[in-house]
Design a protein around this motif. Sequence first.
Motif, PDB file in Angstrom:
ATOM      1  N   HIS A 267       0.829  -1.192   0.000  1.00  0.00           N
ATOM      2  CA  HIS A 267       0.000   0.000   0.000  1.00  0.00           C
ATOM      3  C   HIS A 267       0.876   1.260   0.000  1.00  0.00           C
ATOM      4  O   HIS A 267       1.701   1.443   0.883  1.00  0.00           O
ATOM      5  N   SER A 268       0.697   2.116  -0.988  1.00  0.00           N
ATOM      6  CA  SER A 268       1.397   3.400  -1.167  1.00  0.00           C
ATOM      7  C   SER A 268       2.819   3.248  -1.676  1.00  0.00           C
ATOM      8  O   SER A 268       3.547   4.242  -1.746  1.00  0.00           O
ATOM      9  N   ASN A 269       3.239   2.055  -2.082  1.00  0.00           N
ATOM     10  CA  ASN A 269       4.592   1.921  -2.625  1.00  0.00           C
ATOM     11  C   ASN A 269       4.800   2.759  -3.879  1.00  0.00           C
ATOM     12  O   ASN A 269       5.927   3.174  -4.173  1.00  0.00           O
ATOM     13  N   ASP A 270       3.740   3.019  -4.648  1.00  0.00           N
ATOM     14  CA  ASP A 270       3.904   3.850  -5.841  1.00  0.00           C
ATOM     15  C   ASP A 270       4.301   5.278  -5.476  1.00  0.00           C
ATOM     16  O   ASP A 270       4.942   5.979  -6.263  1.00  0.00           O
ATOM     17  N   LEU A 271       3.942   5.716  -4.265  1.00  0.00           N
ATOM     18  CA  LEU A 271       4.303   7.067  -3.854  1.00  0.00           C
ATOM     19  C   LEU A 271       5.792   7.193  -3.530  1.00  0.00           C
ATOM     20  O   LEU A 271       6.315   8.305  -3.440  1.00  0.00           O
ATOM     21  N   LEU A 272       6.473   6.049  -3.369  1.00  0.00           N
ATOM     22  CA  LEU A 272       7.924   6.093  -3.194  1.00  0.00           C
ATOM     23  C   LEU A 272       8.602   6.741  -4.391  1.00  0.00           C
ATOM     24  O   LEU A 272       9.660   7.372  -4.262  1.00  0.00           O
ATOM     25  N   TYR A 273       7.985   6.573  -5.562  1.00  0.00           N
ATOM     26  CA  TYR A 273       8.587   7.067  -6.794  1.00  0.00           C
ATOM     27  C   TYR A 273       8.087   8.462  -7.164  1.00  0.00           C
ATOM     28  O   TYR A 273       8.682   9.139  -7.996  1.00  0.00           O
ATOM     29  N   LEU A 274       7.001   8.881  -6.554  1.00  0.00           N
ATOM     30  CA  LEU A 274       6.435  10.199  -6.836  1.00  0.00           C
ATOM     31  C   LEU A 274       6.832  11.236  -5.791  1.00  0.00           C
ATOM     32  O   LEU A 274       7.134  12.375  -6.109  1.00  0.00           O
ATOM     33  N   PHE A 275       6.814  10.819  -4.524  1.00  0.00           N
ATOM     34  CA  PHE A 275       7.170  11.702  -3.423  1.00  0.00           C
ATOM     35  C   PHE A 275       8.153  10.953  -2.517  1.00  0.00           C
ATOM     36  O   PHE A 275       7.790  10.511  -1.435  1.00  0.00           O
ATOM     37  N   PRO A 276       9.400  10.765  -2.956  1.00  0.00           N
ATOM     38  CA  PRO A 276      10.344   9.928  -2.207  1.00  0.00           C
ATOM     39  C   PRO A 276      10.658  10.495  -0.827  1.00  0.00           C
ATOM     40  O   PRO A 276      11.261  11.553  -0.704  1.00  0.00           O
ATOM     41  N   TYR A 277      10.198   9.781   0.180  1.00  0.00           N
ATOM     42  CA  TYR A 277      10.438  10.165   1.568  1.00  0.00           C
ATOM     43  C   TYR A 277      10.420   8.907   2.429  1.00  0.00           C
ATOM     44  O   TYR A 277       9.594   8.033   2.191  1.00  0.00           O
ATOM     45  N   ILE A 290      11.065   3.844 -13.125  1.00  0.00           N
ATOM     46  CA  ILE A 290       9.636   3.818 -12.806  1.00  0.00           C
ATOM     47  C   ILE A 290       9.204   5.159 -12.244  1.00  0.00           C
ATOM     48  O   ILE A 290       8.076   5.615 -12.468  1.00  0.00           O
ATOM     49  N   ALA A 291      10.100   5.838 -11.517  1.00  0.00           N
ATOM     50  CA  ALA A 291       9.787   7.169 -10.996  1.00  0.00           C
ATOM     51  C   ALA A 291       9.557   8.148 -12.146  1.00  0.00           C
ATOM     52  O   ALA A 291       8.640   8.972 -12.097  1.00  0.00           O
ATOM     53  N   LYS A 292      10.379   8.059 -13.168  1.00  0.00           N
ATOM     54  CA  LYS A 292      10.225   8.916 -14.335  1.00  0.00           C
ATOM     55  C   LYS A 292       8.885   8.661 -15.015  1.00  0.00           C
ATOM     56  O   LYS A 292       8.157   9.610 -15.375  1.00  0.00           O
ATOM     57  N   LEU A 293       8.534   7.398 -15.177  1.00  0.00           N
ATOM     58  CA  LEU A 293       7.267   7.058 -15.816  1.00  0.00           C
ATOM     59  C   LEU A 293       6.076   7.587 -15.020  1.00  0.00           C
ATOM     60  O   LEU A 293       5.184   8.240 -15.567  1.00  0.00           O
ATOM     61  N   LEU A 294       6.030   7.296 -13.722  1.00  0.00           N
ATOM     62  CA  LEU A 294       4.888   7.720 -12.911  1.00  0.00           C
ATOM     63  C   LEU A 294       4.797   9.241 -12.824  1.00  0.00           C
ATOM     64  O   LEU A 294       3.700   9.813 -12.847  1.00  0.00           O
ATOM     65  N   THR A 295       5.941   9.901 -12.752  1.00  0.00           N
ATOM     66  CA  THR A 295       5.935  11.366 -12.722  1.00  0.00           C
ATOM     67  C   THR A 295       5.371  11.924 -14.020  1.00  0.00           C
ATOM     68  O   THR A 295       4.577  12.884 -14.015  1.00  0.00           O
ATOM     69  N   ASP A 296       5.766  11.339 -15.143  1.00  0.00           N
ATOM     70  CA  ASP A 296       5.216  11.752 -16.438  1.00  0.00           C
ATOM     71  C   ASP A 296       3.695  11.604 -16.454  1.00  0.00           C
ATOM     72  O   ASP A 296       2.963  12.511 -16.875  1.00  0.00           O
ATOM     73  N   LEU A 297       3.211  10.436 -16.008  1.00  0.00           N
ATOM     74  CA  LEU A 297       1.780  10.149 -16.075  1.00  0.00           C
ATOM     75  C   LEU A 297       0.984  11.094 -15.184  1.00  0.00           C
ATOM     76  O   LEU A 297      -0.050  11.633 -15.592  1.00  0.00           O
ATOM     77  N   TRP A 298       1.450  11.298 -13.964  1.00  0.00           N
ATOM     78  CA  TRP A 298       0.703  12.145 -13.036  1.00  0.00           C
ATOM     79  C   TRP A 298       0.725  13.612 -13.475  1.00  0.00           C
ATOM     80  O   TRP A 298      -0.304  14.282 -13.440  1.00  0.00           O
TER      81      TRP A 298
END
Length: 350
Positions: A267-277, A290-298
């Motif tokens: 749960h919320s592992n995708d946010l590791l790549y969007l808001f790394p904390y 994967i961080a680059k991809l998710l950032t592009d999509l969002w």
Amino acid sequence: MFTFLYIEVVRSKITVETVVDSNLFQQAIIKCGSSHAYWAFDTNPTVYAKSLYSVLRNTTIMTSNSEMEDVFKNVSLIEFMTAVYRQYNMYPQIKPSRAVLQKGGLVKYLTESPENMIQKGNYRTVPMMSGVVKNDGALFTAFIYDWMEIRNLVSDDYFIRNNMTHRLFEYSGIQNTTNVLIDTFNNMYFKELFAMEKSITIADVAPGITDILGNILLKSPTLKQAKMTARYENQTYVYTLDYRGEHTRFGDGTYITKCPFDGGVHHSNDLLYLFPYPYTRPLNKQDTKIAKLLTDLWTSFAINGKPTSSLLNVEWPILKKIPYISQDLVNEEYKITSIESGLIGDDRKY
């Protein structure tokens, strides 16, 4: 507007509440849950308040609502949260964070349930992208483990085979007046395990528990919100992330040291790549992709209402088809899939 879990409940309520300025929230990104979840809305909050009061004051003698309010206002935060924790362990359900109907105040936020408001057409539509992760329910599996461990049930073969699924239903707010649902769920999630002669422990059933609680409490409400939005808004997108990177948020804010299982794609592992904390978790080369991809999509969705990226192999399809169809958006290394309709996957294989 980007939202997550309990905050998402507020966001999805905002889309059905007409007092909100129409110039706000031109796009919405939903993460893990919606106002359609059982835990999101309490039609009778007095019941929970009385239960919490009885734990706080260690009494079964009830008092008036006004006196209960005075007690809640005057106890310390530590006393109050200790009572919440004790009440939760006595009656394991997700209740403290539920929204309620507003009866007072000049400007009322929620005057009836989101379901009723939607049925009456009192509903705002905006382009929406929602997402879940493969093992979303592991968050709750850890809570169930704590509840069972306190009661010495984690290795109790009889309890696991005969009573555990009933407790999962109670936790999820499902009323089960017969054994039909229990038998159905056991057959779906534990059939092979329960057919074995060996003694079963929590470690054996953890993947099935994760599936059940993840689907009931997070994935199904998220998909329902998306399908409801897709009825009126063409720009509706849903994804499930199965990518398992180096780091995990399993255990963030929760004591999971003794859990005999891991959180999978938690749960919320995708946010590791969007808001790394925290920043002590630097991303490796593959996780950076994967961080680059998710950032592009969002970010592309936030700007123009359509998720795009140069890393995508195909155009992301909108939510529209029945029965369930999924389509790989990128190659196998990313493991992100669009959902066009239906149920969101089987998580039992971590």
